[in-house]
Design an enzyme around this catalytic site. Sequence first.
Site, PDB file in Angstrom:
ATOM      1  N   VAL A  56       0.816  -1.216   0.000  1.00 49.49           N
ATOM      2  CA  VAL A  56       0.000   0.000   0.000  1.00 49.49           C
ATOM      3  C   VAL A  56       0.848   1.264   0.000  1.00 49.49           C
ATOM      4  O   VAL A  56       2.048   1.232   0.271  1.00 49.49           O
ATOM      5  CB  VAL A  56      -0.981   0.013   1.193  1.00 49.49           C
ATOM      6  CG1 VAL A  56      -1.906  -1.184   1.136  1.00 49.49           C
ATOM      7  CG2 VAL A  56      -0.222   0.027   2.514  1.00 49.49           C
ATOM      8  N   GLU A  57       0.184   2.389  -0.292  1.00 51.29           N
ATOM      9  CA  GLU A  57       0.815   3.708  -0.415  1.00 51.29           C
ATOM     10  C   GLU A  57       1.964   3.686  -1.418  1.00 51.29           C
ATOM     11  O   GLU A  57       3.011   4.304  -1.216  1.00 51.29           O
ATOM     12  CB  GLU A  57       1.288   4.216   0.956  1.00 51.29           C
ATOM     13  CG  GLU A  57       0.142   4.585   1.876  1.00 51.29           C
ATOM     14  CD  GLU A  57       0.599   5.316   3.122  1.00 51.29           C
ATOM     15  OE1 GLU A  57       1.761   5.760   3.160  1.00 51.29           O
ATOM     16  OE2 GLU A  57      -0.208   5.461   4.043  1.00 51.29           O
ATOM     17  N   GLY A  58       1.768   2.979  -2.510  1.00 50.67           N
ATOM     18  CA  GLY A  58       2.799   2.837  -3.526  1.00 50.67           C
ATOM     19  C   GLY A  58       3.571   1.555  -3.313  1.00 50.67           C
ATOM     20  O   GLY A  58       4.229   1.385  -2.291  1.00 50.67           O
TER      21      GLY A  58
END
Length: 757
Positions: A452-454
């Site tokens: 997540v978050e990239g």
Amino acid sequence: MTLMFLLIIAVVVIFAVKDIRRQLITRPAFEFMKRVLPPLSQTEREAMEAGNVWWDGELFRGSPDWNQLHSYPANRLTDEEKAFLDGPVETLLAMIDDHAIVDSKDLPEAIWQHLRSEKYFALIIPKQYGGLEFSAYANSTIVSRIATRSISVAVTVMVPNSLGPGELLSHYGTQAQKERWLPALADGTEIPCFALTGPTAGSDAGAIPDEGIVCRQEFEGEQVLGVRLTWDKRYITLAPVATVLGLAFKMRDPDSLLGNEAEIGITCALIPTSHPGVEAGNRHNPLGMAFMNGTTRGQDVFIPLDWIIGGVDYAGKGWPMLVECLSAGRGISLPALATATGHLATRSTSAYCAVRSQFGVNIGEFEGVQEALGRIAGNTYILEAARKLTLTAIDSNQKPSVVTAIAKYHMTELGRSVINDAMDIQAGKGIQLGPNNYLAHAYIASPVSITVEGANILTRNLMIFGQGATRCHPYVLAEMEAVADPDAEAGLNRFDSLLMSHLVFSGRNALVSLGHGLTGARFADKPVAGPTAQYYQQLSRLSANLAIVTDLAMLTLGGDLKRREMISARLGDVLSQLYLGSAVLRNYEMDGRQQSDLPLVEYAMAQCLYEAAQALSETLRNFPNRPVAWLSRILTQPLGNHFHRPSDAQAKAVVKAVSQPGCTRERVSHLCHLQESDAGAVALVERAFLAQHAARAVQKTLKQAQRSGKLPRGLAHDALLAAALEQDLITEAQVELMNTAATLCRQAIDVDEFADL
């Protein structure tokens, strides 16, 4: 001699006389830079402008100011934050049964109510709107402590205090929006989620296909100007239970109702989930974890313009808003989970090594186990140090996008390494699910943080060095701006000054890098004396190495460097390890140079220095321009790469430090907080560890008696104690001590069994 003198004069004249320099040096370089420097896209430019440069800038300069590092304020909790940790958080920890939570796929209603009433979803909301307005350090510590008990509960708390409506409204909302939403978010009346990721646009948030068309439509009985939205989002945490949806979409105005721009750009809006057309969708099942995660969709959903976060003035400004908020949240939430994993693994595994026996000895005495336990504790020290340094930046109102990208990538990867080692050591205890298992859910959830978050691959290959090389370099961004100046003559004048400074900068770094390589950095500056002084010198050496190799890479590869992801990723690794090493040294200073912590510091620094030097070597080994690679090797490693992984002796010293009760073990596992009345599995293995430690003297007496022949070998536990008691080798109290330790050890190593699976 005369020829040499004339050449020196010619060089001096060329560089000293501005008109000559501009014709022979600056203008050709200006044209060359236009061809080779990577162009900045609009989204890249906005990302650059959204963040700022912090300690990462010092590391890129080749000569870090270590006094500046030491001047950053220490992490401190306020009295109010301490009270929250000692009160509501302690209450929450006692309520958590993670096995039951994951088994039921939801948090119990009592925990949901506790989270709402105690304002866990309002850690970052300003006090004037009913929030707690805690520091990033407090936010991280709260999430970390919860995560040592339950990843599912921690994520539920974490997400609203990371990128979401609360933060976006606090920074960009209109006064009316703040007054409408923030108090309701603070008291738990409203549950938020934020929808950014879609099926075809994950890490590439700029490519979201979700669209909003400016139009007039009836709303609450009258015709108003608004946006007709269509979206399809997934992986949205809290979406299944959210009452208010933050939404990122591309806004278009084909009929010019707002102005002359048809493509307005990425925009963020806030929409009640009860609004007609909003579809909450179904839940995902992220590796069996119990936190709420799912989809949200909408087709031709009309909202008025004043539902845009910040109002119509912020239409099209969603991308820099998101990047700025992400750069802070990325440095808090996922690093908190990774650090919690480290603290849990260190405390539980060091205890398990003392209570689990094989072949008549505790498994902690096997060198293979010590090697893995050394990695666990050493990496956990790095995690805690990096957590604190990164939070220092955020609490100082910095937005260091490169630093938080480093923290997200490397800390989640270290967390994965730590939990893998812990699972290897605890083996069957680690893989059998049930109330007695305290590792498996952290192990299962590890890829969630990685994703997540990239996704981590993109964070490492594109963000860390991709942004760092341009944003943190003292001259490159300014040179790019000069080259792109529409007024070519004005750009050339700016470029001339920048180029001269850049050449001096590069020449100095080349000489310093070579000098450090030939002398082992023995003459590099160091801000302290004692055993850690050498580590500052070696970090300075590698910083100079990074600076000169970066310049040569950008000069020879130019725009192609963006596509040479393996090269840029390795250079990013050098920068990252310099950052992690800096964090370790700062943490040692902030903790008061505790002598007992020195084995952890030495292990961690050996690891960081080795990884940085290895990444540099691999960069040069794979560099496409071989003459430049050879030159770089001479300048950076003229006598070879002499950095090594932590030694066996260092690993054993770390294991010794964390294998006995004391302040060092507490410092490196303090987030895994155990209550006196705690009946959980971690508390049980800890009690067994303490009982085993208390019985060590008796165990030593029994072993010595067996070696001397006073007691026979091979006796069972009870028979051995009875024989020793009969010969007055031990007392009744010592027998009780041994029996207590044996009972607790057996309970600690037991795993769950089920009759109804």
